[in-house]
Scaffold this motif. Structure first.
Motif, PDB file in Angstrom:
ATOM      1  N   GLY A 269      55.607  20.094  58.542  1.00  0.00           N
ATOM      2  CA  GLY A 269      55.553  19.501  57.217  1.00  0.00           C
ATOM      3  C   GLY A 269      54.321  19.892  56.414  1.00  0.00           C
ATOM      4  N   GLU A 270      53.507  20.802  56.946  1.00  0.00           N
ATOM      5  CA  GLU A 270      52.256  21.170  56.288  1.00  0.00           C
ATOM      6  C   GLU A 270      52.326  22.576  55.682  1.00  0.00           C
ATOM      7  OE1 GLU A 270      49.768  19.222  55.765  1.00  0.00           O
ATOM      8  OE2 GLU A 270      50.340  17.549  57.066  1.00  0.00           O
ATOM      9  N   VAL A 271      51.476  22.778  54.689  1.00  0.00           N
ATOM     10  CA  VAL A 271      51.277  24.083  54.072  1.00  0.00           C
ATOM     11  C   VAL A 271      49.829  24.487  54.324  1.00  0.00           C
ATOM     12  CG1 VAL A 271      51.281  25.412  51.919  1.00  0.00           C
ATOM     13  CG2 VAL A 271      52.977  23.594  52.263  1.00  0.00           C
ATOM     14  N   TYR A 272      49.640  25.733  54.778  1.00  0.00           N
ATOM     15  CA  TYR A 272      48.289  26.219  55.077  1.00  0.00           C
ATOM     16  C   TYR A 272      48.022  27.502  54.291  1.00  0.00           C
ATOM     17  CZ  TYR A 272      48.551  23.022  59.050  1.00  0.00           C
ATOM     18  OH  TYR A 272      48.691  21.903  59.845  1.00  0.00           O
ATOM     19  N   GLN A 273      47.002  27.464  53.450  1.00  0.00           N
ATOM     20  CA  GLN A 273      46.590  28.680  52.757  1.00  0.00           C
ATOM     21  C   GLN A 273      45.585  29.425  53.633  1.00  0.00           C
ATOM     22  OE1 GLN A 273      47.689  27.833  48.169  1.00  0.00           O
ATOM     23  NE2 GLN A 273      45.506  27.838  48.618  1.00  0.00           N
ATOM     24  N   LEU A 274      45.966  30.626  54.032  1.00  0.00           N
ATOM     25  CA  LEU A 274      45.125  31.443  54.905  1.00  0.00           C
ATOM     26  C   LEU A 274      44.314  32.383  54.018  1.00  0.00           C
ATOM     27  CD1 LEU A 274      47.759  32.214  57.689  1.00  0.00           C
ATOM     28  CD2 LEU A 274      46.276  30.202  57.419  1.00  0.00           C
ATOM     29  N   CYS A 275      43.331  31.798  53.374  1.00  0.00           N
ATOM     30  CA  CYS A 275      42.528  32.527  52.398  1.00  0.00           C
ATOM     31  C   CYS A 275      41.055  32.430  52.769  1.00  0.00           C
ATOM     32  CB  CYS A 275      42.761  31.989  50.993  1.00  0.00           C
ATOM     33  SG  CYS A 275      42.333  30.241  50.774  1.00  0.00           S
ATOM     34  N   ASP A 276      40.248  33.181  52.058  1.00  0.00           N
ATOM     35  CA  ASP A 276      38.806  33.148  52.252  1.00  0.00           C
ATOM     36  C   ASP A 276      38.243  32.010  51.405  1.00  0.00           C
ATOM     37  OD1 ASP A 276      36.077  33.563  52.435  1.00  0.00           O
ATOM     38  OD2 ASP A 276      36.190  35.724  52.144  1.00  0.00           O
ATOM     39  N   PRO A 277      37.621  30.999  52.020  1.00  0.00           N
ATOM     40  CA  PRO A 277      37.079  29.889  51.222  1.00  0.00           C
ATOM     41  C   PRO A 277      35.853  30.288  50.405  1.00  0.00           C
ATOM     42  CG  PRO A 277      36.508  29.630  53.531  1.00  0.00           C
ATOM     43  CD  PRO A 277      37.452  30.786  53.460  1.00  0.00           C
ATOM     44  N   ALA A 278      35.302  31.461  50.682  1.00  0.00           N
ATOM     45  CA  ALA A 278      34.128  31.942  49.935  1.00  0.00           C
ATOM     46  C   ALA A 278      34.314  33.424  49.595  1.00  0.00           C
ATOM     47  CB  ALA A 278      32.853  31.728  50.734  1.00  0.00           C
ATOM     48  N   PRO A 279      35.312  33.745  48.750  1.00  0.00           N
ATOM     49  CA  PRO A 279      35.608  35.151  48.463  1.00  0.00           C
ATOM     50  C   PRO A 279      34.569  35.779  47.542  1.00  0.00           C
ATOM     51  CG  PRO A 279      36.933  33.754  47.062  1.00  0.00           C
ATOM     52  CD  PRO A 279      36.180  32.833  47.995  1.00  0.00           C
ATOM     53  N   LEU A 280      34.577  37.093  47.511  1.00  0.00           N
ATOM     54  CA  LEU A 280      33.682  37.814  46.608  1.00  0.00           C
ATOM     55  C   LEU A 280      34.262  37.834  45.199  1.00  0.00           C
ATOM     56  CD1 LEU A 280      32.743  40.962  48.752  1.00  0.00           C
ATOM     57  CD2 LEU A 280      31.474  38.815  48.511  1.00  0.00           C
ATOM     58  N   SER A 281      33.376  37.871  44.226  1.00  0.00           N
ATOM     59  CA  SER A 281      33.829  38.132  42.864  1.00  0.00           C
ATOM     60  C   SER A 281      34.338  39.568  42.807  1.00  0.00           C
ATOM     61  CB  SER A 281      32.682  37.947  41.876  1.00  0.00           C
ATOM     62  OG  SER A 281      31.692  38.940  42.076  1.00  0.00           O
ATOM     63  N   VAL A 282      35.137  39.885  41.803  1.00  0.00           N
ATOM     64  CA  VAL A 282      35.661  41.242  41.685  1.00  0.00           C
ATOM     65  C   VAL A 282      34.534  42.274  41.601  1.00  0.00           C
ATOM     66  CG1 VAL A 282      36.948  42.814  40.180  1.00  0.00           C
ATOM     67  CG2 VAL A 282      37.904  40.572  40.770  1.00  0.00           C
ATOM     68  N   PRO A 283      33.494  42.062  40.779  1.00  0.00           N
ATOM     69  CA  PRO A 283      32.413  43.058  40.757  1.00  0.00           C
ATOM     70  C   PRO A 283      31.742  43.256  42.118  1.00  0.00           C
ATOM     71  CG  PRO A 283      32.274  41.655  38.831  1.00  0.00           C
ATOM     72  CD  PRO A 283      33.314  41.043  39.728  1.00  0.00           C
ATOM     73  N   ARG A 284      31.491  42.154  42.844  1.00  0.00           N
ATOM     74  CA  ARG A 284      30.856  42.293  44.164  1.00  0.00           C
ATOM     75  C   ARG A 284      31.793  42.956  45.161  1.00  0.00           C
ATOM     76  NH1 ARG A 284      28.468  37.212  46.819  1.00  0.00           N
ATOM     77  NH2 ARG A 284      27.961  38.824  48.369  1.00  0.00           N
ATOM     78  N   PHE A 285      33.087  42.684  45.044  1.00  0.00           N
ATOM     79  CA  PHE A 285      34.064  43.317  45.930  1.00  0.00           C
ATOM     80  C   PHE A 285      34.069  44.826  45.703  1.00  0.00           C
ATOM     81  CE2 PHE A 285      38.222  44.839  47.174  1.00  0.00           C
ATOM     82  CZ  PHE A 285      38.485  44.159  48.350  1.00  0.00           C
ATOM     83  N   VAL A 286      34.109  45.231  44.438  1.00  0.00           N
ATOM     84  CA  VAL A 286      34.111  46.662  44.123  1.00  0.00           C
ATOM     85  C   VAL A 286      32.821  47.319  44.610  1.00  0.00           C
ATOM     86  CG1 VAL A 286      34.146  48.359  42.254  1.00  0.00           C
ATOM     87  CG2 VAL A 286      35.688  46.385  42.172  1.00  0.00           C
ATOM     88  N   ASP A 287      31.697  46.644  44.400  1.00  0.00           N
ATOM     89  CA  ASP A 287      30.419  47.200  44.857  1.00  0.00           C
ATOM     90  C   ASP A 287      30.377  47.337  46.381  1.00  0.00           C
ATOM     91  OD1 ASP A 287      29.595  47.312  42.244  1.00  0.00           O
ATOM     92  OD2 ASP A 287      28.285  45.544  42.347  1.00  0.00           O
ATOM     93  N   THR A 288      30.983  46.375  47.077  1.00  0.00           N
ATOM     94  CA  THR A 288      31.020  46.429  48.540  1.00  0.00           C
ATOM     95  C   THR A 288      31.836  47.619  49.017  1.00  0.00           C
ATOM     96  OG1 THR A 288      30.758  44.031  48.721  1.00  0.00           O
ATOM     97  CG2 THR A 288      31.665  45.175  50.629  1.00  0.00           C
ATOM     98  N   LEU A 289      32.988  47.852  48.389  1.00  0.00           N
ATOM     99  CA  LEU A 289      33.798  49.008  48.744  1.00  0.00           C
ATOM    100  C   LEU A 289      33.060  50.309  48.429  1.00  0.00           C
ATOM    101  CD1 LEU A 289      37.493  48.247  47.718  1.00  0.00           C
ATOM    102  CD2 LEU A 289      36.513  48.364  50.006  1.00  0.00           C
TER     103      LEU A 289
END
Length: 377
Positions: A269-289
């Motif tokens: 009966g539950e729903v679970y979001q399997l996400c990152d609770p502390a994701p990167l902003s798009v600019p930081r994500f691009v810089d990391t890549l």
């Protein structure tokens, strides 16, 4: 002959990237023999993958068959050819052998941002309805459904496990049909079907090895960078990307979480979001890549329409890029996962920081240039 009661678990989406890893985990914890629904044109790949999984678990020789087709004797992974777009799942006479199934894991879907409406409707919506009907017909004890965080569409705000029907618009047919499929699942859940729903965010390769089966989503940014000179590469910075987040999780986290949560009786009966609770902003994500590729990179402020045209032009030049990816660089939705955080608190399962494994993802892309972004259909 394996008796009906031996087949307690039924899985769709094998031998896909998530489906294969999940079957391996379920088998390792003793849930076999496992019945897997396999499209006929993927049957050979499914047999090879099943033999590989069982060999890894049991340590049998490479030349010994360990997976069987439609009723092999003593097989730990039983392969049944069929198709979820058929009302009876294309099982025909094999349907009777699955009458004792007590758990269904439904992972089969078209994972493609550019999927056409008719195909997405047939597989993601009607296919899910067919699997639900099968589950009800055998009176399952658990129905596990792999949805996606992006049933949110372009919801403007924080989207939690309690959200679904919010009047949202959608980026593409994939999102809309996964949303409609989850609506159907939740309606059956409200009517009494014992369901657990898992919503992964954007799934990338294994955080330990970088392994993946197709290069889509964020991999378009990787390939765009690698196609440019190391001393100067450019990426897009859309007008609203500075405040946007790119929520990415590795395959091993998703599989670990589903395996753990599916074993909990209180997850029904539950729903679970399997996400990152502390994701990167798009600019930081691009810089990391960019750092992982070791390219000197600049982010160019670009109107979205111009960026789409540039991506299309890159495709004509032979660079594998997907303009649909750009919709996630100014995505207005943020994801929260309080149910998941609570349910995993007693485990050692958590989302690793993207910075900790980005280099492995990039290395895998460099080492496997022939992998493309075609979905398994």
């Amino acid at each position: 002959m394996v008796v009906v009661s031996d087949l307690a678990v039924f899985v769709t989406g094998f031998p896909g990237f998530l489906g294969s890893a999940l079957v391996e985990r379920l088998l390792a914890r003793g849930d076999g023999p496992i019945a897997c629904l396999v499209q006929p044109h993927h049957a050979e790949a499914a047999r090879d993958r099943a033999d590989e999984i069982v060999a890894q678990i049991d340590g049998v020789g490479d030349n010994e068959d360990t997976a069987g087709d439609d009723g092999g004797d003593g097989d730990q992974i039983r392969l049944y050819e069929g198709d979820i777009t058929d009302a009876d799942l294309g099982l025909g006479d094999d349907r009777d052998e699955l009458a004792g199934v007590s758990e269904v894991y439904h992972l089969a879907a078209v994972y493609d941002l550019g999927v056409e409406a008719a195909l997405a409707e047939a597989v993601n919506v009607r296919g899910t309805e067919h699997v639900l009907s099968f589950a009800e017909s055998v009176d399952v004890e658990r129905f596990h459904y792999v949805s996606t965080c992006y049933v949110s569409g372009r919801y403007d705000g924080v989207f939690t496990e309690d959200h679904l029907r919010e009047g949202q618009s959608f980026n593409n047919h994939y999102e809309e049909t996964k949303y409609r499929a989850e609506v159907a699942v939740q309606e059956r859940m409200a009517a009494g079907l014992p369901v657990t729903i898992y919503r992964p965010a954007i799934v990338v390769g294994d955080s330990r090895t970088g392994e993946t089966e197709k290069f889509d989503g964020p991999y378009n940014l990787v390939r765009l960078l690698l196609a440019q000179p190391r001393w100067f590469s450019a990426t897009f910075s859309l007008p609203n990307s500075g405040d946007a987040e790119l929520n990415v999780v590795p395959r091993d986290f998703v599989v670990d979480a589903i395996a753990h949560l599916s074993a909990r009786e209180d997850a029904v009966g539950e729903v679970y979001q399997l996400c990152d609770p502390a994701p990167l902003s798009v600019p930081r994500f691009v810089d990391t890549l960019a750092a992982a590729t070791d390219h000197r990179t600049v982010r160019l402020p670009t109107p979205k329409s111009v960026a789409v045209g540039a991506m299309e032009a890159a495709g004509r030049l032979g660079i594998d890029t997907d303009p649909y990816t750009l919709d996630y660089l100014d995505h207005p939705t943020r994801y929260a996962c309080p149910n998941t955080t609570w349910a995993l608190a007693d485990s050692d399962i958590s989302v690793p920081p993207f910075e900790s494994y980005a280099d492995r993802l990039v290395s895998f892309v460099r080492e496997h240039p022939d992998i493309r972004d075609e979905p398994m259909i």
